[in-house]
Design an enzyme around this catalytic site. Structure first.
Site, PDB file in Angstrom:
ATOM      1  N   ASP A   1       0.821  -1.210   0.000  1.00 12.73           N
ATOM      2  CA  ASP A   1       0.000   0.000   0.000  1.00 12.73           C
ATOM      3  C   ASP A   1       0.855   1.261   0.000  1.00 12.73           C
ATOM      4  OD1 ASP A   1      -2.378  -1.418   0.014  1.00 12.73           O
ATOM      5  OD2 ASP A   1      -2.509  -1.466   2.207  1.00 12.73           O
TER       6      ASP A   1
ATOM      7  N   TYR B   1       7.655  -9.824   6.506  1.00 10.71           N
ATOM      8  CA  TYR B   1       7.532  -8.382   6.688  1.00 10.71           C
ATOM      9  C   TYR B   1       8.161  -7.982   8.018  1.00 10.71           C
ATOM     10  CZ  TYR B   1       4.262  -7.580   2.802  1.00 10.71           C
ATOM     11  OH  TYR B   1       3.691  -7.465   1.561  1.00 10.71           O
TER      12      TYR B   1
END
Length: 271
Positions: free
Chosen positions: A50, A110
């Protein structure tokens, strides 16, 4: 011939990784750089990040002519020149014609970075500033994400996923302290001064950073940020942790507001 690019990027300078109408994305910038050297096929990426989310090692592939077969070193140099300064290609190599960076991926990891120091506008795009937290409660909450679960309560709708079931292999946090000499100490417990290997008088009493690491067979849209947000709510008190545990078992998140994107980094894609 098909080539794969492994690259890092500063997500604060783009509208996201995936191409979008009338907005500048990471893929748009890379496609523009490819056109500058005569490659007009569009890239395909391993995952979508994003707006504001960074990457340490995104993976994309693109079809190009046989002309480049013996010129990959020069191609990497030219692409880095045209995609600078917010994208940097670390590796570029030939892959099989059937390689797909998304569907061939076995796992992704992540990293989320929390900064516990004084707010700094020059760092604000790259870390999430946050008050000191209780590391043991945080890790206790993160443990509940481990394993195979339906993460429907922990993602943003609209991503078109066929299934919301994912398997989390790693969900763990540690903290970074500095001693009086400025050296870095990595601590896995809220009580570092109780460890015999650490000198209490040398460590700062407050951690500088908390690093949260995740690894899974895949992630839903905004899943990592929503897991972080809920785990941070859980670690505020024993009562909050108990509420988180109860809600998780009932598929009810404490919060549906994801943590800010600026602290999140795509760390690695595994094949």
């Amino acid at each position: 011939m098909k080539i794969t690019l492994i690259y890092s990027y500063d997500g604060s300078k783009f509208s996201g990784s995936q191409s979008q109408p009338n907005l500048l994305s990471v893929e748009d910038k890379l496609n523009s750089a490819l056109k500058r050297v005569g490659i007009f096929e569009r890239i395909v990426s391993s995952s979508r990040t994003d707006k504001g989310v960074h990457s340490l090692a995104q993976v994309s592939s693109v079809e190009c002519g046989e002309f480049w077969k013996d010129r990959l070193k020069w191609l990497k140099k030219e692409l880095n020149k045209h995609s600078a300064p917010y994208i940097f290609i670390k590796q570029l190599y030939e892959v099989s014609s059937d390689f797909h960076p998304r569907f061939f991926a076995k796992a992704r990891s992540y990293r989320y970075i929390l900064h516990h120091g004084t707010f700094n506008p020059f760092l604000s795009d790259y870390v999430c500033f946050y008050d000191e937290l209780h590391l043991d409660r945080l890790n206790k909450a993160l443990e509940y994400f481990l394993g195979r679960h339906d993460f429907k309560p922990f993602y943003k709708v609209g991503s078109g996923e066929k299934s919301t079931i994912r398997e989390i292999y790693l969900a763990k946090a540690y903290q970074i302290y500095k001693d009086k000499f400025g050296k870095i100490k990595r601590i896995k417990s809220s009580f570092p001064l109780h460890q015999s290997t650490i000198s209490a008088q040398n460590l700062n009493t407050k951690p500088d950073l908390t690093i949260i690491n995740f690894k899974a067979n895949g992630f839903l849209r905004a899943q990592v940020r929503l897991m972080v947000a809920n785990a941070l709510q859980a670690c505020k008190s024993d009562e909050s942790l108990a509420k988180f545990i109860s809600n998780f078992k009932e598929q009810k998140p404490i919060t549906r507001m994801p943590s800010p994107p600026n602290g999140l980094y795509l760390k690695r894609v595994f094949y």
